[in-house]
Design an enzyme around this catalytic site. Structure first.
Site, mmCIF file in Angstrom:
data_model
loop_
_atom_site.group_PDB
_atom_site.id
_atom_site.type_symbol
_atom_site.label_atom_id
_atom_site.label_comp_id
_atom_site.label_asym_id
_atom_site.label_seq_id
_atom_site.Cartn_x
_atom_site.Cartn_y
_atom_site.Cartn_z
ATOM 1 N N ARG A 39 -10.167 0.159 8.396
ATOM 2 C CA ARG A 39 -9.613 -1.165 8.691
ATOM 3 C C ARG A 39 -10.615 -2.076 9.364
ATOM 4 O O ARG A 39 -10.267 -3.192 9.727
ATOM 5 C CB ARG A 39 -8.451 -0.973 9.652
ATOM 6 C CG ARG A 39 -7.107 -1.165 9.001
ATOM 7 C CD ARG A 39 -6.105 -0.839 10.070
ATOM 8 N NE ARG A 39 -4.913 -1.589 9.942
ATOM 9 C CZ ARG A 39 -3.842 -1.145 9.301
ATOM 10 N NH1 ARG A 39 -3.864 -0.011 8.677
ATOM 11 N NH2 ARG A 39 -2.756 -1.871 9.301
ATOM 12 N N LYS A 43 0.829 -1.214 0.000
ATOM 13 C CA LYS A 43 0.000 0.000 0.000
ATOM 14 C C LYS A 43 0.865 1.267 0.000
ATOM 15 O O LYS A 43 0.661 2.171 -0.801
ATOM 16 C CB LYS A 43 -0.928 0.029 1.246
ATOM 17 C CG LYS A 43 -1.839 -1.181 1.356
ATOM 18 C CD LYS A 43 -2.760 -1.103 2.573
ATOM 19 C CE LYS A 43 -2.049 -1.121 3.912
ATOM 20 N NZ LYS A 43 -1.358 -2.376 4.250
ATOM 21 N N ARG A 46 11.716 -5.223 5.384
ATOM 22 C CA ARG A 46 11.462 -3.827 4.971
ATOM 23 C C ARG A 46 12.402 -2.839 5.669
ATOM 24 O O ARG A 46 12.668 -2.930 6.862
ATOM 25 C CB ARG A 46 10.026 -3.444 5.294
ATOM 26 C CG ARG A 46 9.786 -1.941 5.120
ATOM 27 C CD ARG A 46 8.354 -1.552 5.186
ATOM 28 N NE ARG A 46 7.676 -2.105 6.330
ATOM 29 C CZ ARG A 46 6.363 -2.103 6.479
ATOM 30 N NH1 ARG A 46 5.589 -1.583 5.541
ATOM 31 N NH2 ARG A 46 5.817 -2.613 7.551
ATOM 32 N N ARG A 52 11.025 -0.873 11.070
ATOM 33 C CA ARG A 52 9.897 -0.561 11.945
ATOM 34 C C ARG A 52 9.826 -1.527 13.124
ATOM 35 O O ARG A 52 10.094 -2.717 12.963
ATOM 36 C CB ARG A 52 8.590 -0.642 11.138
ATOM 37 C CG ARG A 52 8.078 0.721 10.734
ATOM 38 C CD ARG A 52 6.973 0.660 9.739
ATOM 39 N NE ARG A 52 5.817 -0.122 10.152
ATOM 40 C CZ ARG A 52 4.703 -0.232 9.442
ATOM 41 N NH1 ARG A 52 4.613 0.415 8.288
ATOM 42 N NH2 ARG A 52 3.695 -0.968 9.855
ATOM 43 N N ARG A 84 -0.421 -9.103 13.292
ATOM 44 C CA ARG A 84 -0.984 -8.116 12.341
ATOM 45 C C ARG A 84 -1.750 -8.829 11.222
ATOM 46 O O ARG A 84 -2.811 -8.375 10.797
ATOM 47 C CB ARG A 84 0.143 -7.251 11.749
ATOM 48 C CG ARG A 84 0.656 -6.217 12.738
ATOM 49 C CD ARG A 84 2.031 -5.704 12.352
ATOM 50 N NE ARG A 84 2.068 -5.012 11.093
ATOM 51 C CZ ARG A 84 3.186 -4.798 10.392
ATOM 52 N NH1 ARG A 84 4.356 -5.232 10.862
ATOM 53 N NH2 ARG A 84 3.139 -4.150 9.260
HETATM 54 P P1 AP5 Z 1 4.844 -1.528 1.926
HETATM 55 O O1 AP5 Z 1 4.489 -0.779 0.707
HETATM 56 O O2 AP5 Z 1 5.537 -0.800 3.011
HETATM 57 O O3 AP5 Z 1 3.547 -2.316 2.481
HETATM 58 P P2 AP5 Z 1 2.249 -1.786 3.219
HETATM 59 O O4 AP5 Z 1 1.070 -2.446 2.595
HETATM 60 O O5 AP5 Z 1 2.247 -0.299 3.317
HETATM 61 O O6 AP5 Z 1 2.476 -2.481 4.632
HETATM 62 P P3 AP5 Z 1 2.348 -1.890 6.108
HETATM 63 O O7 AP5 Z 1 3.153 -2.815 6.985
HETATM 64 O O8 AP5 Z 1 2.658 -0.436 6.173
HETATM 65 O O9 AP5 Z 1 0.835 -2.133 6.382
HETATM 66 P P4 AP5 Z 1 0.149 -2.225 7.721
HETATM 67 O O10 AP5 Z 1 -1.244 -2.148 7.270
HETATM 68 O O11 AP5 Z 1 0.510 -3.375 8.577
HETATM 69 O O12 AP5 Z 1 0.785 -0.999 8.556
HETATM 70 P P5 AP5 Z 1 0.252 0.459 8.900
HETATM 71 O O13 AP5 Z 1 1.401 1.352 8.956
HETATM 72 O O14 AP5 Z 1 -0.902 0.806 8.061
HETATM 73 O O15 AP5 Z 1 5.735 -2.795 1.471
HETATM 74 C C1 AP5 Z 1 6.228 -3.735 2.408
HETATM 75 C C2 AP5 Z 1 7.558 -4.341 1.911
HETATM 76 O O16 AP5 Z 1 7.301 -5.088 0.724
HETATM 77 C C3 AP5 Z 1 8.620 -3.283 1.521
HETATM 78 O O17 AP5 Z 1 9.881 -3.750 1.878
HETATM 79 C C4 AP5 Z 1 8.491 -3.174 -0.014
HETATM 80 O O18 AP5 Z 1 9.716 -2.825 -0.630
HETATM 81 C C5 AP5 Z 1 8.057 -4.597 -0.379
HETATM 82 N N1 AP5 Z 1 7.180 -4.644 -1.563
HETATM 83 C C6 AP5 Z 1 6.151 -3.775 -1.866
HETATM 84 N N2 AP5 Z 1 5.555 -4.147 -3.015
HETATM 85 C C7 AP5 Z 1 6.189 -5.271 -3.436
HETATM 86 C C8 AP5 Z 1 6.027 -6.138 -4.577
HETATM 87 N N3 AP5 Z 1 5.080 -5.907 -5.476
HETATM 88 N N4 AP5 Z 1 6.856 -7.196 -4.692
HETATM 89 C C9 AP5 Z 1 7.827 -7.450 -3.759
HETATM 90 N N5 AP5 Z 1 8.040 -6.667 -2.668
HETATM 91 C C10 AP5 Z 1 7.234 -5.599 -2.514
HETATM 92 O O19 AP5 Z 1 -0.309 0.228 10.394
HETATM 93 C C11 AP5 Z 1 0.556 -0.046 11.481
HETATM 94 C C12 AP5 Z 1 -0.256 -0.179 12.763
HETATM 95 O O20 AP5 Z 1 -0.935 1.054 13.045
HETATM 96 C C13 AP5 Z 1 -1.375 -1.236 12.739
HETATM 97 O O21 AP5 Z 1 -0.894 -2.533 13.059
HETATM 98 C C14 AP5 Z 1 -2.355 -0.688 13.780
HETATM 99 O O22 AP5 Z 1 -1.899 -0.980 15.091
HETATM 100 C C15 AP5 Z 1 -2.246 0.823 13.566
HETATM 101 N N6 AP5 Z 1 -3.241 1.335 12.606
HETATM 102 C C16 AP5 Z 1 -2.987 1.879 11.382
HETATM 103 N N7 AP5 Z 1 -4.121 2.260 10.780
HETATM 104 C C17 AP5 Z 1 -5.127 1.938 11.633
HETATM 105 C C18 AP5 Z 1 -6.546 2.064 11.567
HETATM 106 N N8 AP5 Z 1 -7.171 2.591 10.489
HETATM 107 N N9 AP5 Z 1 -7.265 1.622 12.632
HETATM 108 C C19 AP5 Z 1 -6.683 1.100 13.721
HETATM 109 N N10 AP5 Z 1 -5.343 0.940 13.844
HETATM 110 C C20 AP5 Z 1 -4.570 1.357 12.805
HETATM 111 MG MG MG Z 2 2.330 1.126 4.882
#
Ligand code: AP5
Ligand code: MG
Length: 216
Positions: A88, A13, A127, A160, A171
């Site tokens: 989410r 994402k 990552r 992270r 997660r």
């Molecule tokens: P990346 O693009 O960073 O992936 P991402 O989908 O953004 O993953 P996140 O870990 O950020 O998602 P998340 O939903 O767990 O975390 P968030 O910060 O939202 O890519 C990941 C890796 O893969 C990288 O190394 C990249 O290079 C590689 N990659 C990408 N595309 C690729 C491809 N096509 N092929 C191969 N490799 C690839 O949330 C964190 C925490 O915050 C949550 O756990 C929760 O506690 C809280 N939180 C956030 N939002 C909410 C909400 N709305 N409600 C409640 N709690 C929330």
């Molecule tokens: Mg992200």
């Protein structure tokens, strides 16, 4: 353009949102990034959110919703937004509908980055994120040219805190239990667009630009 990016942790994402921001001139709103900033700044909100984030659970809806309401009222959102990691769960999705109805700007689409969950552990534990510009790398599949240094701005790359095996497992479970039902929610509204997130980053990005151009 008003788009929700749906996808499991590590589905790409953030990686795709960065490219869409540049291409369409919209803003990315990542609730994860906003929460991490609040934790880093040690605000009251950050202190409340930290435990859930460390445990791989969702932060409470009231915290996330008040944060998103504030963010959506800022004038830089007028050209369009990519919501990354929000909503989410069903309660957040319904709250978003009401918010968008209030400002008379309904959501255009929810784009699902579809990746089998068992392939995400390596993406997440590998990552690396630039602490200055937010660029994302991966030590296994997309390493930076110089160890620990961002290719784009020369900043320091960091891992992270929630990208460890135990938290990643939780997660992924949280995603299955609480976020996956949103796929059906948006399908029923005819707003779901699904993209195969196992393809390489540039192929996915080209597909995104193509399917989203009608909303640009
Ligand atoms: P990346 O693009 O960073 O992936 P991402 O989908 O953004 O993953 P996140 O870990 O950020 O998602 P998340 O939903 O767990 O975390 P968030 O910060 O939202 O890519 C990941 C890796 O893969 C990288 O190394 C990249 O290079 C590689 N990659 C990408 N595309 C690729 C491809 N096509 N092929 C191969 N490799 C690839 O949330 C964190 C925490 O915050 C949550 O756990 C929760 O506690 C809280 N939180 C956030 N939002 C909410 C909400 N709305 N409600 C409640 N709690 C929330
Ligand atoms: Mg992200």
């Amino acid at each position: 353009m008003r788009i929700v990016l749906l996808g499991a942790p590590g589905s790409g994402k953030g990686t795709q949102a960065r490219q869409l921001v540049e291409h369409f001139g919209v803003v990315q709103i990542s609730t994860g990034d906003l929460l991490r900033q609040a934790v880093a700044d040690n605000t009251e909100l950050g202190q409340k959110a930290k435990k859930a984030m460390d445990n791989g659970e969702l932060v409470s809806d009231d915290i996330v919703l008040s944060m998103i309401k504030d963010r959506l009222q800022q004038p830089d959102t007028d050209n369009g937004v990519i919501l990354d990691g929000f909503p989410r769960n069903l309660a957040q999705a319904k709250a978003l509908e009401e918010l968008m109805a209030d400002i008379k700007c309904p959501l255009d689409a929810a784009v699902l980055l579809d990746v089998p969950l068992d392939s995400l552990m390596q993406r997440l534990t590998g990552r690396l994120t630039c602490q200055d510009c937010g660029a994302v790398f991966n030590k296994y599949t997309n390493p930076p040219r110089k160890d620990g240094i961002c290719d784009e701005c020369g900043g320091k790359l960091i891992q992270r805190g929630d990208d460890n095996e135990t938290t990643v497992r939780q997660r992924l479970e949280t995603f299955t239990e609480q976020t996956e039902p949103l796929i059906d929610f948006y399908k029923k509204q005819n707003k779901l667009i699904s993209i195969d997130g196992t393809q390489d980053i540039d192929t996915i990005s080209a597909e995104f630009k193509d399917v989203l151009k009608r909303f640009g």
